[in-house]
Design a protein around this motif. Structure first.
Motif, PDB file in Angstrom:
ATOM      1  N   PHE A 166      -4.226   2.580  -0.454  1.00 58.94           N
ATOM      2  CA  PHE A 166      -4.140   2.480   1.009  1.00 58.94           C
ATOM      3  C   PHE A 166      -5.500   2.095   1.586  1.00 58.94           C
ATOM      4  O   PHE A 166      -5.586   1.250   2.490  1.00 58.94           O
ATOM      5  N   TYR A 167      -6.552   2.709   1.065  1.00 58.07           N
ATOM      6  CA  TYR A 167      -7.906   2.444   1.533  1.00 58.07           C
ATOM      7  C   TYR A 167      -8.270   0.978   1.331  1.00 58.07           C
ATOM      8  O   TYR A 167      -8.829   0.324   2.216  1.00 58.07           O
ATOM      9  N   THR A 168      -7.930   0.453   0.177  1.00 54.66           N
ATOM     10  CA  THR A 168      -8.243  -0.950  -0.130  1.00 54.66           C
ATOM     11  C   THR A 168      -7.520  -1.901   0.809  1.00 54.66           C
ATOM     12  O   THR A 168      -8.096  -2.897   1.276  1.00 54.66           O
ATOM     13  N   ALA A 169      -6.280  -1.626   1.125  1.00 55.33           N
ATOM     14  CA  ALA A 169      -5.473  -2.529   1.953  1.00 55.33           C
ATOM     15  C   ALA A 169      -5.898  -2.529   3.411  1.00 55.33           C
ATOM     16  O   ALA A 169      -5.726  -3.536   4.110  1.00 55.33           O
ATOM     17  N   LEU A 170      -6.461  -1.424   3.891  1.00 53.15           N
ATOM     18  CA  LEU A 170      -6.775  -1.288   5.312  1.00 53.15           C
ATOM     19  C   LEU A 170      -8.055  -2.016   5.705  1.00 53.15           C
ATOM     20  O   LEU A 170      -9.021  -2.094   4.948  1.00 53.15           O
ATOM     21  N   LYS A 171      -8.042  -2.504   6.944  1.00 51.01           N
ATOM     22  CA  LYS A 171      -9.263  -3.004   7.565  1.00 51.01           C
ATOM     23  C   LYS A 171     -10.191  -1.824   7.869  1.00 51.01           C
ATOM     24  O   LYS A 171      -9.718  -0.694   8.048  1.00 51.01           O
ATOM     25  N   PRO A 172     -11.492  -2.053   7.980  1.00 49.10           N
ATOM     26  CA  PRO A 172     -12.357  -0.987   8.496  1.00 49.10           C
ATOM     27  C   PRO A 172     -11.864  -0.546   9.875  1.00 49.10           C
ATOM     28  O   PRO A 172     -11.553  -1.371  10.733  1.00 49.10           O
ATOM     29  N   GLY A 173     -11.748   0.753  10.067  1.00 48.36           N
ATOM     30  CA  GLY A 173     -11.210   1.294  11.308  1.00 48.36           C
ATOM     31  C   GLY A 173      -9.705   1.420  11.331  1.00 48.36           C
ATOM     32  O   GLY A 173      -9.134   1.945  12.291  1.00 48.36           O
ATOM     33  N   GLY A 174      -9.039   0.930  10.269  1.00 41.97           N
ATOM     34  CA  GLY A 174      -7.582   0.986  10.202  1.00 41.97           C
ATOM     35  C   GLY A 174      -7.060   2.394  10.026  1.00 41.97           C
ATOM     36  O   GLY A 174      -7.780   3.315   9.623  1.00 41.97           O
ATOM     37  N   VAL A 175      -5.772   2.561  10.323  1.00 39.07           N
ATOM     38  CA  VAL A 175      -5.127   3.882  10.353  1.00 39.07           C
ATOM     39  C   VAL A 175      -4.231   4.087   9.143  1.00 39.07           C
ATOM     40  O   VAL A 175      -3.435   3.207   8.789  1.00 39.07           O
ATOM     41  N   LEU A 176      -4.357   5.248   8.521  1.00 40.52           N
ATOM     42  CA  LEU A 176      -3.379   5.723   7.541  1.00 40.52           C
ATOM     43  C   LEU A 176      -2.553   6.801   8.223  1.00 40.52           C
ATOM     44  O   LEU A 176      -3.095   7.825   8.669  1.00 40.52           O
ATOM     45  N   GLY A 177      -1.235   6.587   8.324  1.00 36.97           N
ATOM     46  CA  GLY A 177      -0.338   7.563   8.920  1.00 36.97           C
ATOM     47  C   GLY A 177       0.493   8.252   7.855  1.00 36.97           C
ATOM     48  O   GLY A 177       1.144   7.585   7.053  1.00 36.97           O
ATOM     49  N   VAL A 178       0.459   9.566   7.848  1.00 38.03           N
ATOM     50  CA  VAL A 178       1.159  10.367   6.829  1.00 38.03           C
ATOM     51  C   VAL A 178       2.121  11.333   7.508  1.00 38.03           C
ATOM     52  O   VAL A 178       1.718  12.112   8.373  1.00 38.03           O
ATOM     53  N   VAL A 179       3.387  11.280   7.101  1.00 39.91           N
ATOM     54  CA  VAL A 179       4.362  12.301   7.470  1.00 39.91           C
ATOM     55  C   VAL A 179       4.877  12.908   6.173  1.00 39.91           C
ATOM     56  O   VAL A 179       5.250  12.179   5.242  1.00 39.91           O
ATOM     57  N   GLU A 180       4.870  14.228   6.095  1.00 47.75           N
ATOM     58  CA  GLU A 180       5.271  14.891   4.846  1.00 47.75           C
ATOM     59  C   GLU A 180       5.814  16.280   5.129  1.00 47.75           C
ATOM     60  O   GLU A 180       5.419  16.931   6.098  1.00 47.75           O
ATOM     61  N   HIS A 181       6.767  16.713   4.278  1.00 47.64           N
ATOM     62  CA  HIS A 181       7.273  18.079   4.333  1.00 47.64           C
ATOM     63  C   HIS A 181       6.088  19.041   4.187  1.00 47.64           C
ATOM     64  O   HIS A 181       5.300  18.921   3.256  1.00 47.64           O
ATOM     65  N   ARG A 182       5.989  20.002   5.102  1.00 43.64           N
ATOM     66  CA  ARG A 182       4.782  20.825   5.177  1.00 43.64           C
ATOM     67  C   ARG A 182       5.004  22.222   4.603  1.00 43.64           C
ATOM     68  O   ARG A 182       5.888  22.962   5.048  1.00 43.64           O
ATOM     69  N   LEU A 183       4.182  22.586   3.642  1.00 42.94           N
ATOM     70  CA  LEU A 183       4.186  23.939   3.094  1.00 42.94           C
ATOM     71  C   LEU A 183       3.297  24.826   3.951  1.00 42.94           C
ATOM     72  O   LEU A 183       2.145  24.479   4.217  1.00 42.94           O
ATOM     73  N   PRO A 184       3.802  25.985   4.405  1.00 49.62           N
ATOM     74  CA  PRO A 184       2.928  26.910   5.130  1.00 49.62           C
ATOM     75  C   PRO A 184       1.737  27.318   4.265  1.00 49.62           C
ATOM     76  O   PRO A 184       1.877  27.568   3.065  1.00 49.62           O
TER      77      PRO A 184
END
Length: 269
Positions: A166-184
């Protein structure tokens, strides 16, 4: 004074919501390409608010990781068709078993409708040597409910490899958006590794190890009814309902899982 304060606060909130409303995203979510089955899940996936939080616009270059059957494809493809770019990083062409079937069904979906003609299908796996998009080309990389699969398959190393792609594909300043099932966080000492839930703290730590800067989190996709301790993990809940008719009404009343929604950035330098 208290009532006046509440009115002022509520007014400010309504103004803020109106200011951040995104007609283009709303139009994409309401477009006729979407299947009724997928649209019914909007109450849990909150696509307008989620994509707004991740700064997706019609002009964005977006990479979606593991799009599956195309739930978000039905939204992102028309949104980005005119001015943006949409890369769907699916299972590799060399995948076997479920991965092969899933990729084939996705390609068939795209081929069946000319509205998907601008979707560019690439490959993703949490292993070295994968290119999800040209390096430094993406404004936004999105991953929805995938982290647990990588963790279950290869632990922290697999997740770090994924984040590096993901880091390689993104432009500098680009956003990584993560949605995931959350463990307390209170359940970190339990045997959670096969439940489909992931700790938010671990997710942030690994993303930062890969070079990302944690920007912010949102409770857009939170579900306080979900205790994350079900007999068959997250798949106990809808839409999977793995227990069948056993306690079905109970799990339908809970709804889909509690989800973390995290935004990271690739540093400018």
């Amino acid at each position: 004074m208290f009532r006046l304060s509440r009115i002022v606060t509520l007014t400010a909130l309504l103004v803020s919501v109106a200011a951040t409303a995104n007609p283009a995203l709303e139009q994409a979510v309401n477009n006729p390409l979407r299947s009724a089955e997928f649209s019914q899940r909007d109450q849990y996936r909150n696509p307008v608010a989620t994509l707004s939080f991740f700064e997706v616009t019609p002009q964005s270059t977006v990479v979606e990781i593991s799009p599956g059957a195309g739930w978000y494809t039905e939204i992102l493809a028309p949104l980005l068709a005119a001015e943006g770019k949409y890369y769907a990083a699916h299972f590799p062409a060399t995948a076997t078993g479920f991965g092969q079937r899933s990729r084939a069904a996705f390609l068939e979906k795209l081929a069946a409708n000319p509205a998907y003609s601008k979707v560019e299908v690439t490959e993703f796996a949490p292993t070295p040597g994968i290119s999800i998009a040209p390096a430094g080309s993406a404004d936004v990389v999105l991953t929805f409910r995938n982290l647990h699969n990588w963790y279950m398959a290869g632990g922290e190393e697999a997740m770090l490899t994924a984040f590096s792609h993901f880091y390689t594909a993104l432009k500098p300043g680009g956003v990584l958006g993560v949605v995931e099932h959350r463990l307390p966080e209170a359940q970190l000492e339990t045997d959670w590794t096969r439940t489909g839930y992931m700790p938010q703290s671990l997710t942030i730590t690994l993303a930062e190890q890969a070079g990302f800067v944690f920007d912010s989190s949102s409770e857009i996709n939170a579900n306080p009814k979900d205790t994350a301790d079900h007999p068959s993990g997250v798949w106990t809940l809808p839409p999977s309902l793995r227990l069948g008719e056993q306690d079905k009404e109970k799990y339908l009343a809970i709804g889909e899982s509690d989800r973390m929604t995290l935004k990271f950035r690739k540093p400018l330098n």
